[in-house]
Structure formats: C-alpha cells, structure tokens
Design a protein around this motif. Structure first.
Motif, PDB file in Angstrom:
ATOM      1  N   PRO A 108       0.785  -1.234   0.000  1.00  0.00           N
ATOM      2  CA  PRO A 108       0.000   0.000   0.000  1.00  0.00           C
ATOM      3  C   PRO A 108       0.817   1.284   0.000  1.00  0.00           C
ATOM      4  CG  PRO A 108      -0.069  -1.045   2.167  1.00  0.00           C
ATOM      5  CD  PRO A 108       0.604  -2.015   1.251  1.00  0.00           C
ATOM      6  N   TRP A 109       1.960   1.288   0.699  1.00  0.00           N
ATOM      7  CA  TRP A 109       2.729   2.531   0.747  1.00  0.00           C
ATOM      8  C   TRP A 109       3.286   2.921  -0.620  1.00  0.00           C
ATOM      9  CZ3 TRP A 109       2.246   5.968   4.368  1.00  0.00           C
ATOM     10  CH2 TRP A 109       1.878   5.570   5.655  1.00  0.00           C
ATOM     11  N   PRO A 110       3.940   2.020  -1.352  1.00  0.00           N
ATOM     12  CA  PRO A 110       4.344   2.387  -2.717  1.00  0.00           C
ATOM     13  C   PRO A 110       3.149   2.779  -3.596  1.00  0.00           C
ATOM     14  CG  PRO A 110       5.547   0.456  -1.996  1.00  0.00           C
ATOM     15  CD  PRO A 110       4.490   0.706  -0.965  1.00  0.00           C
ATOM     16  N   GLY A 111       2.007   2.097  -3.384  1.00  0.00           N
ATOM     17  CA  GLY A 111       0.815   2.476  -4.132  1.00  0.00           C
ATOM     18  C   GLY A 111       0.398   3.907  -3.836  1.00  0.00           C
ATOM     19  N   LEU A 112       0.462   4.285  -2.560  1.00  0.00           N
ATOM     20  CA  LEU A 112       0.139   5.659  -2.176  1.00  0.00           C
ATOM     21  C   LEU A 112       1.102   6.643  -2.824  1.00  0.00           C
ATOM     22  CD1 LEU A 112      -1.288   7.789  -0.374  1.00  0.00           C
ATOM     23  CD2 LEU A 112       0.387   7.213   1.411  1.00  0.00           C
ATOM     24  N   PHE A 113       2.392   6.330  -2.791  1.00  0.00           N
ATOM     25  CA  PHE A 113       3.386   7.236  -3.376  1.00  0.00           C
ATOM     26  C   PHE A 113       3.155   7.401  -4.877  1.00  0.00           C
ATOM     27  CE2 PHE A 113       6.420   5.598   0.136  1.00  0.00           C
ATOM     28  CZ  PHE A 113       5.837   6.459   1.049  1.00  0.00           C
ATOM     29  N   ALA A 114       2.821   6.309  -5.565  1.00  0.00           N
ATOM     30  CA  ALA A 114       2.566   6.384  -7.000  1.00  0.00           C
ATOM     31  C   ALA A 114       1.371   7.283  -7.285  1.00  0.00           C
ATOM     32  CB  ALA A 114       2.332   4.986  -7.571  1.00  0.00           C
ATOM     33  N   ALA A 115       0.306   7.141  -6.506  1.00  0.00           N
ATOM     34  CA  ALA A 115      -0.890   7.959  -6.707  1.00  0.00           C
ATOM     35  C   ALA A 115      -0.595   9.437  -6.497  1.00  0.00           C
ATOM     36  CB  ALA A 115      -2.002   7.498  -5.766  1.00  0.00           C
ATOM     37  N   ILE A 116       0.165   9.755  -5.460  1.00  0.00           N
ATOM     38  CA  ILE A 116       0.497  11.155  -5.178  1.00  0.00           C
ATOM     39  C   ILE A 116       1.317  11.752  -6.312  1.00  0.00           C
ATOM     40  CG2 ILE A 116       1.851  12.654  -3.652  1.00  0.00           C
ATOM     41  CD1 ILE A 116       0.981  10.860  -1.328  1.00  0.00           C
ATOM     42  N   LEU A 117       2.279  10.983  -6.816  1.00  0.00           N
ATOM     43  CA  LEU A 117       3.132  11.494  -7.890  1.00  0.00           C
ATOM     44  C   LEU A 117       2.327  11.874  -9.127  1.00  0.00           C
ATOM     45  CD1 LEU A 117       6.228   9.111  -7.664  1.00  0.00           C
ATOM     46  CD2 LEU A 117       6.166  11.571  -7.161  1.00  0.00           C
ATOM     47  N   VAL A 118       1.353  11.041  -9.522  1.00  0.00           N
ATOM     48  CA  VAL A 118       0.602  11.362 -10.737  1.00  0.00           C
ATOM     49  C   VAL A 118      -0.442  12.449 -10.484  1.00  0.00           C
ATOM     50  CG1 VAL A 118       0.996   9.089 -11.743  1.00  0.00           C
ATOM     51  CG2 VAL A 118      -1.073   9.497 -10.418  1.00  0.00           C
ATOM     52  N   LEU A 119      -0.919  12.570  -9.259  1.00  0.00           N
ATOM     53  CA  LEU A 119      -1.858  13.655  -8.946  1.00  0.00           C
ATOM     54  C   LEU A 119      -1.179  15.016  -9.011  1.00  0.00           C
ATOM     55  CD1 LEU A 119      -3.839  12.149  -5.929  1.00  0.00           C
ATOM     56  CD2 LEU A 119      -4.804  12.779  -8.155  1.00  0.00           C
ATOM     57  N   CYS A 120       0.132  15.049  -8.776  1.00  0.00           N
ATOM     58  CA  CYS A 120       0.878  16.312  -8.731  1.00  0.00           C
ATOM     59  C   CYS A 120       1.923  16.405  -9.833  1.00  0.00           C
ATOM     60  CB  CYS A 120       1.564  16.461  -7.375  1.00  0.00           C
ATOM     61  SG  CYS A 120       0.457  16.366  -5.957  1.00  0.00           S
ATOM     62  N   LEU A 121       1.707  15.725 -10.943  1.00  0.00           N
ATOM     63  CA  LEU A 121       2.716  15.652 -12.007  1.00  0.00           C
ATOM     64  C   LEU A 121       2.713  16.952 -12.811  1.00  0.00           C
ATOM     65  CD1 LEU A 121       4.778  13.522 -13.042  1.00  0.00           C
ATOM     66  CD2 LEU A 121       3.088  12.919 -14.778  1.00  0.00           C
ATOM     67  N   GLY A 348      11.526  11.261  -0.886  1.00  0.00           N
ATOM     68  CA  GLY A 348      11.730  11.513  -2.309  1.00  0.00           C
ATOM     69  C   GLY A 348      10.468  12.020  -2.994  1.00  0.00           C
ATOM     70  N   VAL A 349       9.333  11.450  -2.635  1.00  0.00           N
ATOM     71  CA  VAL A 349       8.059  11.893  -3.209  1.00  0.00           C
ATOM     72  C   VAL A 349       7.782  13.341  -2.806  1.00  0.00           C
ATOM     73  CG1 VAL A 349       5.555  11.581  -3.105  1.00  0.00           C
ATOM     74  CG2 VAL A 349       7.046   9.601  -3.421  1.00  0.00           C
ATOM     75  N   ALA A 350       8.001  13.662  -1.549  1.00  0.00           N
ATOM     76  CA  ALA A 350       7.771  15.029  -1.084  1.00  0.00           C
ATOM     77  C   ALA A 350       8.666  16.019  -1.825  1.00  0.00           C
ATOM     78  CB  ALA A 350       8.022  15.121   0.427  1.00  0.00           C
ATOM     79  N   LEU A 351       9.933  15.644  -2.027  1.00  0.00           N
ATOM     80  CA  LEU A 351      10.860  16.522  -2.742  1.00  0.00           C
ATOM     81  C   LEU A 351      10.462  16.679  -4.209  1.00  0.00           C
ATOM     82  CD1 LEU A 351      14.278  15.308  -1.268  1.00  0.00           C
ATOM     83  CD2 LEU A 351      13.061  17.437  -0.752  1.00  0.00           C
ATOM     84  N   ALA A 352       9.869  15.650  -4.794  1.00  0.00           N
ATOM     85  CA  ALA A 352       9.440  15.730  -6.197  1.00  0.00           C
ATOM     86  C   ALA A 352       8.174  16.557  -6.353  1.00  0.00           C
ATOM     87  CB  ALA A 352       9.207  14.325  -6.750  1.00  0.00           C
ATOM     88  N   VAL A 353       7.273  16.443  -5.376  1.00  0.00           N
ATOM     89  CA  VAL A 353       5.987  17.139  -5.470  1.00  0.00           C
ATOM     90  C   VAL A 353       6.171  18.653  -5.446  1.00  0.00           C
ATOM     91  CG1 VAL A 353       3.874  17.624  -4.179  1.00  0.00           C
ATOM     92  CG2 VAL A 353       4.552  15.264  -4.615  1.00  0.00           C
ATOM     93  N   GLY A 354       7.089  19.148  -4.635  1.00  0.00           N
ATOM     94  CA  GLY A 354       7.287  20.597  -4.513  1.00  0.00           C
ATOM     95  C   GLY A 354       7.528  21.288  -5.845  1.00  0.00           C
ATOM     96  N   PRO A 355       8.602  20.920  -6.575  1.00  0.00           N
ATOM     97  CA  PRO A 355       8.835  21.565  -7.877  1.00  0.00           C
ATOM     98  C   PRO A 355       7.690  21.366  -8.859  1.00  0.00           C
ATOM     99  CG  PRO A 355      10.769  20.341  -7.160  1.00  0.00           C
ATOM    100  CD  PRO A 355       9.677  19.969  -6.223  1.00  0.00           C
ATOM    101  N   ASN A 356       7.044  20.206  -8.793  1.00  0.00           N
ATOM    102  CA  ASN A 356       5.949  19.958  -9.727  1.00  0.00           C
ATOM    103  C   ASN A 356       4.742  20.842  -9.442  1.00  0.00           C
ATOM    104  OD1 ASN A 356       7.361  18.135 -11.212  1.00  0.00           O
ATOM    105  ND2 ASN A 356       6.422  16.320 -10.324  1.00  0.00           N
ATOM    106  N   LEU A 357       4.503  21.164  -8.179  1.00  0.00           N
ATOM    107  CA  LEU A 357       3.422  22.085  -7.846  1.00  0.00           C
ATOM    108  C   LEU A 357       3.739  23.497  -8.322  1.00  0.00           C
ATOM    109  CD1 LEU A 357       2.378  20.926  -4.256  1.00  0.00           C
ATOM    110  CD2 LEU A 357       1.206  20.507  -6.427  1.00  0.00           C
ATOM    111  N   VAL A 358       5.014  23.867  -8.322  1.00  0.00           N
ATOM    112  CA  VAL A 358       5.416  25.171  -8.860  1.00  0.00           C
ATOM    113  C   VAL A 358       5.080  25.243 -10.351  1.00  0.00           C
ATOM    114  CG1 VAL A 358       7.373  26.680  -9.362  1.00  0.00           C
ATOM    115  CG2 VAL A 358       7.209  25.553  -7.139  1.00  0.00           C
ATOM    116  N   ILE A 359       5.356  24.153 -11.070  1.00  0.00           N
ATOM    117  CA  ILE A 359       5.037  24.121 -12.498  1.00  0.00           C
ATOM    118  C   ILE A 359       3.526  24.241 -12.708  1.00  0.00           C
ATOM    119  CG2 ILE A 359       5.130  22.714 -14.590  1.00  0.00           C
ATOM    120  CD1 ILE A 359       7.728  21.530 -13.598  1.00  0.00           C
ATOM    121  N   LEU A 360       2.754  23.568 -11.870  1.00  0.00           N
ATOM    122  CA  LEU A 360       1.301  23.669 -11.986  1.00  0.00           C
ATOM    123  C   LEU A 360       0.835  25.103 -11.734  1.00  0.00           C
ATOM    124  CD1 LEU A 360      -0.102  20.435 -10.290  1.00  0.00           C
ATOM    125  CD2 LEU A 360      -0.296  21.109 -12.688  1.00  0.00           C
ATOM    126  N   SER A 361       1.445  25.773 -10.785  1.00  0.00           N
ATOM    127  CA  SER A 361       1.087  27.163 -10.511  1.00  0.00           C
ATOM    128  C   SER A 361       1.393  28.046 -11.713  1.00  0.00           C
ATOM    129  CB  SER A 361       1.845  27.662  -9.278  1.00  0.00           C
ATOM    130  OG  SER A 361       1.568  29.016  -9.027  1.00  0.00           O
TER     131      SER A 361
END
Length: 549
Positions: A108-121, A348-361
């Motif tokens: 479940p934990w890797p599944g959660l990380f995968a879902a978060i990554l694509v939600l914030c890609l 790693g997921v948290a560090l990836a989400v930050g820059p990707n949210l900047v791109i979304l903004s």
C-alpha cells in the motif's frame, strides 16, 4: 493505534484524492473553455453519426463528444465548471486505480506514493488542468481497469475487461495500445482458453476497425519513414522525460528542453533493473501486458511525431509516467520495502511534489491569460453580432492566441443563442484587465468591421463649418467617435497617422489604420453594435487636422 497504522495508507490516499480534486478545481477556477474544446462545442452540437465519429486529429473521440454534448445540454455554456469537476473526478479515479494496481504488487505505501506522484505531475499540466484532456485520461483510466479486471481470471472479469477496453479506445487513440496489453494477458493464460476469451480483444478491435473504415481512414496522419527510423530515440527520450518529471526534474514551462537529467535517470534505471534481473531472473507475468501497452504507446507516438508532439509534450508525460510506475511495480512484485526504505521513498516523493506544484502554478497563469483572451475576444464577436461576417474567424493574428482558431462567428453565435455565453458582458469587459480589453478592440475592429475610404488630393481649406473638431498641429489628441461615418481632413503637408481604441486604456491605441497623406480626406465608418461605449480616434499630425461628423 495498530489498526490506524495498518489503515494509514488508505486514509492518506483518501486525503490525497480529496486534495487532488480540490487542487484541480482551484487551478481551473478562473478558466473557461480552451482550444480543442471549442471544436466540440461549436461543430458537434447535434447528435449525428458524423458528429460522434468524425476523427479529431486522428483520434476516435466518441465518448468525449458525448460527454461534452451531455454537459452543455444540462448545464449550458456559461461556465466550464461542470467539465472541470469531471476532469477532477477522472484524475482522482485514475490515481485510485493506479494505487490498487501498485498495491497488489508491492504494497500500500508504494501504491500511495505512486498515486500522489501522478496527482501532482506538474510537467503534465495540460492533462491536469485542461478538461479536454479527458481524451487522454480516459484511455489510461479504463486501460488500468481492464488490466485489473483480467486479473480476476473469471467470466465476470473478462466481460468487464471487454467493456473497459471498448471505453478506452472510444476516448482516443491512446486506448489502442491497451489492445496489445489485453492480447498479451490472454495469451499468457492456458491455450485452451484463448479462443473462448478472444472476444475481449475482438469486439473492441472490430468496433475500432468499423470506425476506421467509415470515418477514421480520412484522418490526418504523420507516419513517415523518418519517424519510423527515429522511433527508438523518441521512445528513449519519452521515458527519460517522464522519469525526470516523476522525480521533480521536469521541463519548466517555456524553458528550453533539457533531457540531461532524464537520460541520467534512464541509465540509472537500466542499471537497477539489470541488477534486479541478475538477482531474480524470473519476471512476473503481470509485467508483459503493461509492457506491451507501454511499448505500443511509445512507438505509435513516435511514428506520428510532428510539431507539438515531441517527447517533452506535456500531455504525453502523464501516460508515460503511469506506464513507468506500473512496470516498476511488476518488476519488484512481492518486495516489501523496509521501514527505512519507505521513509526514503516518502521523502523523495515530497521533494518531487514541490517543484511539480510550482510548475502547476505557472501553468495556471498561462490558462488564466488564455481565458482572459477567450472571454474578451468572444465578447467582441457578440458585441459585433449585427454586422459580423458568419465566416469571421479568430485567427492567431486577430485573437492574439492560436487557441481560438476553432471559433467562427456564425457558429459561435448560434451556439451562444442555444446554450448561453461564457464571454464577458459589456460591463465585465469594461473592467477586465488591460490585456483583454486591448485585444477586444482589435477583434472588434475586424469583426464589425471598421472601414476607411481615403481620397487623396481632396481638401477644402474653407470647410469646417459643420460639426468638426480641430486637432492641434503637432499635439497628439484623441477625439470621441460614435457609430456612423466620420471624415478626417488632412491639409497639405506631411502624412498623418490615425489609431483607435474603445475598451483599451487611454494612451493605448491598438487599432491602427493606414493613415493618410497630406491633402486628403479619409472617411472612417463604424457600424452600430451592441455596446454604447464610444470609440476614440488618436490623431498624430504636423499640421492641423479636422475630424468631422
């Protein structure tokens, strides 16, 4: 406490999905219909075979067309909120199915990380904040559902898989690669079941073939020998770009493409996979269907490459990232990461989400600007509806953006009359940001249209006894103009220049005329329209000029 800990991934997933839906709605809250959506809204209003099955570019888009027809009939066209809500739900459903897929393999934990990554890609921003891209999300959503249904290995699962595959190919050509995935999954089963389960692929494939014979064969294609020969490089770059996006090193909006990080990650990934295969040569069966679908997807994209469809294209990164995560989940099936590994992955997921949210903004700012132009330009068409040519088109030169080329005045006004208008009202346009008001003046000048008739060598030195305004020599001034004909009389001397504004700020005159030579009379005609706001003429001349009604 133990139960909460055990259920933590599911609880966090629910929070992530809710946050993802809210994020999508916030990012799209100030936007309106964009680019290809107009082709559906304007050109596919009636439920006819051609409206449903005519290819969009080269894609079968029957389900997106039906969805747009339903939404506009139920909610009208005054707001894009209904399709934005649908986009948010599609993205959340896809992330949920990806979680289920990954969870079944590595927990479940890797599944959660995968879902978060694509939600914030963030680099896939087109898919995340443009509702039209359900044409790309739908095939992924129903493709994953199809693969999960096939894992049941029973009749009910097979029937569901056939339905999901049919839905996938009906959203766009991105569903076609999943036919390859389904075929491989069936062939992995006992030989005696092949014929009995063939309908899972045969029915969707037959429906797609029927569409191709009837409509699809007329679709555009960019298949060339050069694209075929370059396809391995295209595929490698597609994987590299998606890997970089997943870890937060994706291409910035408007920046020059830099594939160095992605290529380095691809090399590292190959080394990790090679090590894994050496340690554990047996490959899980579930890898081959998703690998077949991913490979077919990447090569089909490569074969049809042209301007706007490079590996760095935003919409391509969404599917590529999901395929990569599914492949990795299969390669490491059965592994249960230790607590330190899970913590490292979470960081790693948290560090990836930050820059990707900047791109979304940043992407939201782009969409907000496009929405400003859309509402302003379409408002201009509605103001000019008394005299505008039905074939008047919002080309890039007129509209200030290439995203409105699907709008022709006649069809647009007919659609507005039927479903309402997303454009600014006259009052809203008057208080809109300067860029929108300026562009509206340009569109109005072409849509009305304004016209000039210049007669050289014609000037009455003794004129001006009627309703005329004298413009002082060498002093740029503006003169209020109302609908009708206006004469601009230039005495002998240097040429004079004229420009106009209506909604634009004073001092900004976006509508330029041809000007006039000395000793000339120009007749400027302004058709009457739906707005009472006057025009203002800006005159620059070295000699006194008369502006007469």
């Amino acid at each position: 406490m133990e139960r909460i800990s055990r259920n933590a991934p599911a609880l966090l997933l629910a929070a992530a999905l809710g946050t993802g839906i809210a994020m999508t709605l916030v990012l799209t809250s100030e936007t309106t219909f964009f680019q290809d959506t107009w082709a559906f809204l304007i050109n596919r209003r009636e439920v006819t075979p051609d409206a449903l099955f005519e290819p969009h570019n080269e894609h079968l888009v029957v389900f997106p067309v039906l969805i747009e027809m339903l939404l506009v009939r139920v909610f009208g066209m005054t707001s894009a909120l209904p399709e934005q809500v649908l986009l948010a739900l599609f993205l959340a459903a896809t992330a949920l199915l990806l979680y289920v897929y990954v969870k079944r393999r590595v927990g479940p934990w890797p599944g959660l990380f995968a879902a978060i990554l694509v939600l914030c890609l963030g680099p896939a921003w087109e898919v995340l904040i443009w509702p039209f891209e359900v044409t790309f999300i739908g095939p992924i959503l129903f493709g994953i559902a199809m693969l999960l249904a096939l894992e049941r290995e029973d009749r009910r699962g097979d029937v569901a898989a056939c339905a999901f595959l049919t839905l996938a190919i009906g959203f766009s050509g991105l569903g076609v690669p999943f036919i390859a995935g389904a075929a491989v999954a069936i062939l992995q089963g006992p030989r005696g079941t092949w014929l009995r389960r063939a309908y899972i692929v045969a029915i969707p494939l037959a429906l797609y073939a029927a569409w191709y014979v009837g409509w699809g064969h007329d679709a555009e294609t960019h298949l060339t020998l050069r694209n075929v020969l370059d396809s391995p490089s295209f595929v490698a770059d597609s994987i590299s770009v998606a890997l970089a996006s997943l870890v937060g090193f994706g291409t910035q909006i408007g920046g020059a493409p830099d594939l160095s990080w992605g290529r380095a990650l691809l090399v590292g990934l190959v080394l990790v996979l090679a090590y894994r295969l050496v340690r554990k040569p047996k490959v899980p069966r579930g890898l081959w269907p998703v690998a077949a679908a991913a490979t077919a997807n990447w090569f089909l994209m490569a074969f049809n490459e042209f301007a706007g469809r490079a590996p760095i294209s935003s919409r391509y990164q969404y599917a590529s990232a999901i395929f990569i995560l599914m492949i990795l989940a299969n390669l490491f099936k059965g592994a249960r990461p230790s607590r330190p590994v899970l913590i490292a992955l979470g960081v790693g997921v948290a560090l990836a989400v930050g820059p990707n949210l900047v791109i979304l903004s940043d992407a939201r700012k782009i969409q907000d600007q496009q929405s400003l132009l859309t509402r302003s330009d379409t408002a201009a068409i509605e103001i000019a509806r008394r005299s505008v040519d039905p074939d008047f088109q919002l080309t890039q030169l007129v509209a200030g953006t290439p995203s409105l080329i699907n709008i022709y005045a006649g069809e647009y006004l007919a659609t507005v009359d039927e479903y309402g208008s997303p454009a600014f009202s006259v009052a809203e346009l008057a208080s809109a940001p300067p860029g929108g008001r300026r562009q509206a003046d340009i569109v109005l000048s072409q849509a009305l249209p304004l016209s000039t008739d210049i007669r050289n060598g014609v000037f009455d030195a003794g004129g001006g006894r009627e309703s005329c305004v004298a413009v002082t020599a060498g002093k740029p001034e503006e003169v209020r103009l109302d609908p009708g004909a206006t004469r601009i009389e230039v005495p002998p001397g240097p040429a004079a220049s004229f420009s106009l504004r209506r909604f634009a700020d004073k001092g900004d005159y976006p509508v330029a005329t041809t000007g006039a030579a000395g000793e000339s009379t120009t007749t400027l005609r302004i058709p009457r329209d739906e707005a009472s706001r006057p025009w203002y003429l800006h005159v620059v001349a070295e000699q006194p000029v008369r502006v007469c009604r």
